[in-house]
Design an enzyme around this catalytic site. Structure first.
Site, PDB file in Angstrom:
ATOM      1  N   ARG A   1      32.993  54.794  39.171  1.00  0.00           N
ATOM      2  CA  ARG A   1      34.046  55.460  39.942  1.00  0.00           C
ATOM      3  C   ARG A   1      35.433  54.834  39.743  1.00  0.00           C
ATOM      4  O   ARG A   1      36.432  55.378  40.198  1.00  0.00           O
ATOM      5  CB  ARG A   1      33.671  55.480  41.433  1.00  0.00           C
ATOM      6  CG  ARG A   1      32.702  56.606  41.750  1.00  0.00           C
ATOM      7  CD  ARG A   1      32.428  56.699  43.226  1.00  0.00           C
ATOM      8  NE  ARG A   1      31.489  55.680  43.663  1.00  0.00           N
ATOM      9  CZ  ARG A   1      31.352  55.292  44.928  1.00  0.00           C
ATOM     10  NH1 ARG A   1      32.115  55.809  45.863  1.00  0.00           N
ATOM     11  NH2 ARG A   1      30.462  54.373  45.256  1.00  0.00           N
TER      12      ARG A   1
ATOM     13  N   LYS B   1      34.389  46.844  36.345  1.00  0.00           N
ATOM     14  CA  LYS B   1      34.908  46.892  37.714  1.00  0.00           C
ATOM     15  C   LYS B   1      35.286  45.516  38.250  1.00  0.00           C
ATOM     16  O   LYS B   1      36.350  45.336  38.852  1.00  0.00           O
ATOM     17  CB  LYS B   1      33.882  47.550  38.641  1.00  0.00           C
ATOM     18  CG  LYS B   1      34.321  47.569  40.085  1.00  0.00           C
ATOM     19  CD  LYS B   1      33.458  48.466  40.934  1.00  0.00           C
ATOM     20  CE  LYS B   1      32.112  47.856  41.217  1.00  0.00           C
ATOM     21  NZ  LYS B   1      31.359  48.703  42.164  1.00  0.00           N
TER      22      LYS B   1
ATOM     23  N   THR C   1      19.076  45.855  42.372  1.00  0.00           N
ATOM     24  CA  THR C   1      19.579  44.546  42.825  1.00  0.00           C
ATOM     25  C   THR C   1      18.491  43.466  42.821  1.00  0.00           C
ATOM     26  O   THR C   1      18.774  42.297  42.552  1.00  0.00           O
ATOM     27  CB  THR C   1      20.186  44.661  44.236  1.00  0.00           C
ATOM     28  OG1 THR C   1      19.247  45.319  45.096  1.00  0.00           O
ATOM     29  CG2 THR C   1      21.481  45.461  44.231  1.00  0.00           C
TER      30      THR C   1
ATOM     31  N   GLU D   1      17.064  51.480  52.815  1.00  0.00           N
ATOM     32  CA  GLU D   1      18.217  52.069  52.120  1.00  0.00           C
ATOM     33  C   GLU D   1      18.464  53.487  52.617  1.00  0.00           C
ATOM     34  O   GLU D   1      17.535  54.192  53.005  1.00  0.00           O
ATOM     35  CB  GLU D   1      17.960  52.055  50.608  1.00  0.00           C
ATOM     36  CG  GLU D   1      17.875  50.661  50.013  1.00  0.00           C
ATOM     37  CD  GLU D   1      19.129  49.835  50.268  1.00  0.00           C
ATOM     38  OE1 GLU D   1      20.244  50.352  50.040  1.00  0.00           O
ATOM     39  OE2 GLU D   1      19.007  48.672  50.710  1.00  0.00           O
TER      40      GLU D   1
ATOM     41  N   ARG E   1      63.293  30.765  33.760  1.00  0.00           N
ATOM     42  CA  ARG E   1      62.042  30.723  32.997  1.00  0.00           C
ATOM     43  C   ARG E   1      61.439  29.307  33.036  1.00  0.00           C
ATOM     44  O   ARG E   1      62.027  28.389  33.597  1.00  0.00           O
ATOM     45  CB  ARG E   1      62.321  31.192  31.571  1.00  0.00           C
ATOM     46  CG  ARG E   1      62.681  32.699  31.537  1.00  0.00           C
ATOM     47  CD  ARG E   1      63.120  33.135  30.172  1.00  0.00           C
ATOM     48  NE  ARG E   1      62.160  32.745  29.145  1.00  0.00           N
ATOM     49  CZ  ARG E   1      62.458  32.563  27.860  1.00  0.00           C
ATOM     50  NH1 ARG E   1      63.721  32.724  27.439  1.00  0.00           N
ATOM     51  NH2 ARG E   1      61.530  32.206  27.005  1.00  0.00           N
TER      52      ARG E   1
ATOM     53  N   ASN F   1      69.789  27.913  20.464  1.00  0.00           N
ATOM     54  CA  ASN F   1      68.819  26.812  20.451  1.00  0.00           C
ATOM     55  C   ASN F   1      67.754  26.968  19.380  1.00  0.00           C
ATOM     56  O   ASN F   1      66.992  26.059  19.122  1.00  0.00           O
ATOM     57  CB  ASN F   1      68.145  26.685  21.823  1.00  0.00           C
ATOM     58  CG  ASN F   1      67.470  27.982  22.264  1.00  0.00           C
ATOM     59  OD1 ASN F   1      67.963  29.064  21.981  1.00  0.00           O
ATOM     60  ND2 ASN F   1      66.348  27.862  22.934  1.00  0.00           N
TER      61      ASN F   1
ATOM     62  N   SER G   1      84.694  31.032  28.242  1.00  0.00           N
ATOM     63  CA  SER G   1      83.867  32.229  28.104  1.00  0.00           C
ATOM     64  C   SER G   1      83.490  32.473  26.649  1.00  0.00           C
ATOM     65  O   SER G   1      84.219  32.101  25.732  1.00  0.00           O
ATOM     66  CB  SER G   1      84.634  33.444  28.623  1.00  0.00           C
ATOM     67  OG  SER G   1      84.873  33.277  29.997  1.00  0.00           O
TER      68      SER G   1
HETATM   69  C1  UD1 Z   1      23.334  47.413  48.267  1.00  0.00           C
HETATM   70  C2  UD1 Z   1      22.154  47.167  49.208  1.00  0.00           C
HETATM   71  C3  UD1 Z   1      22.435  47.824  50.558  1.00  0.00           C
HETATM   72  C4  UD1 Z   1      23.725  47.288  51.131  1.00  0.00           C
HETATM   73  C5  UD1 Z   1      24.857  47.485  50.142  1.00  0.00           C
HETATM   74  C6  UD1 Z   1      26.090  46.783  50.632  1.00  0.00           C
HETATM   75  C7  UD1 Z   1      20.234  47.086  47.756  1.00  0.00           C
HETATM   76  C8  UD1 Z   1      19.049  47.797  47.247  1.00  0.00           C
HETATM   77  N1  UD1 Z   1      20.963  47.725  48.626  1.00  0.00           N
HETATM   78  O1  UD1 Z   1      23.370  48.809  48.054  1.00  0.00           O
HETATM   79  O2  UD1 Z   1      21.377  47.546  51.446  1.00  0.00           O
HETATM   80  O3  UD1 Z   1      24.021  47.943  52.361  1.00  0.00           O
HETATM   81  O4  UD1 Z   1      24.536  46.921  48.860  1.00  0.00           O
HETATM   82  O5  UD1 Z   1      27.187  47.065  49.821  1.00  0.00           O
HETATM   83  O6  UD1 Z   1      20.471  45.957  47.378  1.00  0.00           O
HETATM   84  N2  UD1 Z   1      23.928  45.396  40.566  1.00  0.00           N
HETATM   85  C9  UD1 Z   1      23.506  44.720  39.461  1.00  0.00           C
HETATM   86  N3  UD1 Z   1      22.387  45.160  38.810  1.00  0.00           N
HETATM   87  C10 UD1 Z   1      21.696  46.253  39.196  1.00  0.00           C
HETATM   88  C11 UD1 Z   1      22.155  46.952  40.343  1.00  0.00           C
HETATM   89  C12 UD1 Z   1      23.266  46.497  41.006  1.00  0.00           C
HETATM   90  O7  UD1 Z   1      24.102  43.713  39.073  1.00  0.00           O
HETATM   91  O8  UD1 Z   1      20.696  46.596  38.549  1.00  0.00           O
HETATM   92  C13 UD1 Z   1      25.104  44.898  41.268  1.00  0.00           C
HETATM   93  C14 UD1 Z   1      26.222  45.912  41.329  1.00  0.00           C
HETATM   94  O9  UD1 Z   1      27.096  45.774  40.230  1.00  0.00           O
HETATM   95  C15 UD1 Z   1      26.911  45.527  42.624  1.00  0.00           C
HETATM   96  C16 UD1 Z   1      25.772  44.988  43.480  1.00  0.00           C
HETATM   97  O10 UD1 Z   1      24.734  44.645  42.589  1.00  0.00           O
HETATM   98  O11 UD1 Z   1      27.840  44.490  42.437  1.00  0.00           O
HETATM   99  C17 UD1 Z   1      25.282  45.984  44.521  1.00  0.00           C
HETATM  100  O12 UD1 Z   1      24.761  47.107  43.853  1.00  0.00           O
HETATM  101  P1  UD1 Z   1      25.000  48.575  44.386  1.00  0.00           P
HETATM  102  O13 UD1 Z   1      24.414  49.532  43.418  1.00  0.00           O
HETATM  103  O14 UD1 Z   1      26.412  48.765  44.757  1.00  0.00           O
HETATM  104  O15 UD1 Z   1      24.090  48.574  45.694  1.00  0.00           O
HETATM  105  P2  UD1 Z   1      24.232  49.527  46.905  1.00  0.00           P
HETATM  106  O16 UD1 Z   1      23.556  50.795  46.605  1.00  0.00           O
HETATM  107  O17 UD1 Z   1      25.642  49.590  47.334  1.00  0.00           O
END
Ligand code: UD1
Ligand code: MG
Length: 488
Positions: A30, A37, A101, A180, A363, A416, A435
């Site tokens: 997004r 990001k 995650t 979730e 500078r 310079n 000047s």
């Molecule tokens: C996650 C939580 C949710 C919480 C929310 C808060 C889980 C399953 N859910 O959801 O409970 O309320 O954050 O913002 O954890 N990322 C990786 N690898 C992956 C997936 C994600 O590195 O395979 C990173 C993303 O880049 C991000 C973070 O983990 O920085 C969170 O991932 P995101 O997909 O935003 O999780 P949410 O669905 O927001």
């Protein structure tokens, strides 16, 4: 057990060293950007650097950054910042593909020892305070799973904190699970307490729980949040540490959210400065992208930007529309509007009572003594001006020493650079440079000498003399100017 002993990250010196895991593998679709990001800037610093810096403040033993999309770019960017934030125990782990995650955190486990407390953070949640994480570590106590939670009026999209019901078999209100959004029942979606994405887990348990995760859920992902169920099943207490400061858990998904969080952050900086007594013409029109330290009775007009580390001493006044980076400004100096000061690495120093601008440019390595005046369209680089020296209009001073009370005329420049090397110009005390002079370096103007306007000086000038290099006036009487031919 004292909080200190829980949170100390010094290897070997405490029972629970801290290991930080930062999830940063997501694409950030997004943002609609080629830049990953987590590398977009908030307050002048990549989002991920804010998170890495908080790990540093916690004295984490290991900081593991989980990369995926744009992994090389992320690594390069952190290495670039590494010059100012060199830290031990920084690791990168590649998560490819990104399966959720839980899968992300699992990739980090091989570099995380069993004896520590793991703090899970997200690279796109930049403003969590170290104090908050210390409180979360204390809540974990070294043997509990601790979740950072918050009540949101609109919890849509977040994982809900499911607690046991009154008169159930469990202790009233104990955390049972995180569900979730996409997997939640109607009743669960009505819960306002959400999981922030930040937790503390004892590594020895976390490793076992991660190994038990599966992806049988609405999104087909390995959810980190499912470990709560395992903790409950294993009889490991789960505690929720609830905060009410939404800015600390705010994540960035879009340019709009990034701009909103930037404003929230800047408003906070402005409030803090005003609480210290700084007069801001308009707190909505101030941007601090680094650290700004102000003494008493500092005033700052609208639309000023401060970058890197800037110090404003007592009574300093900053006019409207100034950009000031890496500079130290001594008491009662006045920086008039539209002045650009950038000290980069060498820094800039503005002396007590000096007047700079409007439209001046200082500078790296510009050092202005007391009561120095730098006027409009004057550029100073790697030069020292002693007490009371003045360069008031349209001038350049580079690689120069300018003595006390020197008056440096409008339009004069130090030449310079010979195309290969930089050379120094020395202007001793009480020199008057007329000047439009060109001082071809290396060159010295002796104390008290006067340089006639329009001179190109290529040799040293003795103290006290008038030095002038100028063509003589030729007067031709009855001179007739050429005329244009008539077009008939
Ligand atoms: C996650 C939580 C949710 C919480 C929310 C808060 C889980 C399953 N859910 O959801 O409970 O309320 O954050 O913002 O954890 N990322 C990786 N690898 C992956 C997936 C994600 O590195 O395979 C990173 C993303 O880049 C991000 C973070 O983990 O920085 C969170 O991932 P995101 O997909 O935003 O999780 P949410 O669905 O927001
Ligand atoms: Mg998210």
């Amino acid at each position: 057990m004292s909080v200190d002993s829980i949170i100390s990250g010094t290897p070997g010196s405490s029972r629970h060293p801290i290991d930080v895991v930062i999830m940063a593998a997501g694409k950030g679709t997004r943002m609609k950007s080629r830049l990953p990001k987590v590398l977009h800037a908030l307050a002048g610093k990549p989002l991920l650097m804010h998170v890495v810096d908080v790990a540093r403040v916690l004295h984490a033993r290991n900081t593991v950054v989980i990369t995926g999309h744009g992994a090389a770019q992320v690594k390069n960017a952190l290495a670039h910042y590494g010059t100012s934030t060199a830290m031990d125990g920084l690791h990168y782990v590649l998560q490819e593909p990104q399966l959720g995650t839980g899968h992300a955190v699992a990739q980090a486990m091989p570099v995380v020892p069993d004896d520590g407390l793991v703090v899970v953070l997200s690279g796109d949640v930049p403003l969590t305070r170290a104090d908050t994480l210390r409180a979360l570590l204390a809540a974990s106590g070294g043997d509990k799973l601790a979740l950072l939670t918050i009540d949101f009026e609109d919890p849509t999209g977040y994982g809900r904190i499911v607690r046991s019901q009154a008169n159930g078999s469990d202790k009233d209100g104990a955390v049972r699970a995180i569900v979730e959004q996409k997997d939640a029942t109607e009743a669960q979606r009505a819960i306002h307490e959400i999981y922030s994405g930040i937790m503390v887990a004892p590594a020895r348990y976390l490793k076992q729980w991660l190994a038990r995760l599966d992806n049988s859920n609405a999104q087909g992902e390995y959810y980190l949040t499912d470990i709560v169920k395992f903790a409950v099943a294993d009889g490991v207490p789960v505690v929720a540490h609830k905060i009410d400061d939404a800015i600390q858990v705010a994540g960035i998904n879009s340019p709009v959210q990034l701009a909103q969080l930037e404003r929230s952050y800047q408003r906070r900086v402005a409030s803090r400065l005003m609480e210290q007594g700084v007069r801001l013409a308009d707190p909505e029109r101030l941007d601090v992208r680094g650290s700004l330290v102000c003494e008493q009775d500092v005033s700052i007009d609208i639309n000023c930007i401060f970058e890197g580390h800037v110090e404003l001493a007592e009574g300093v006044r900053i006019g409207a529309h100034c950009v000031i980076a890496n500079a130290s400004i001594a008491p009662n100096a006045v920086i008039h509007p539209f002045t650009h000061i950038d000290g980069e690495k060498a820094g800039v120093y503005v002396g007590e009572g000096a007047l700079v601008g409007p439209f001046a440019r200082l500078r790296p390595g510009a050092v202005l003594g007391e009561q120095v005046h730098i006027g409009n369209f004057v550029e100073v680089k790697n030069s020292t001006l002693a007490t009371g020296a003045k360069a008031n209009h349209l001038a350049y001073l580079g690689d120069a020493y300018v003595g006390e009370r020197v008056n440096y005329g409008a339009g004069s420049i130090t030449a310079n650079y010979d195309g290969a090397n930089k050379h120094r110009t020395t202007i001793e005390a009480d020199v008057h440079v007329g000047s439009n002079c060109v001082l071809v370096a290396p060159v010295t103007l002796g104390a008290g000498s006067t340089i006639g306007a329009g001179s190109t000086i290529t040799k040293d000038v003795e103290p006290g003399v008038l030095g002038v290099v100028r063509g003589t006036l030729i007067s031709k009487a009855n001179w007739v100017r050429p005329k244009k031919a008539r077009s008939e």
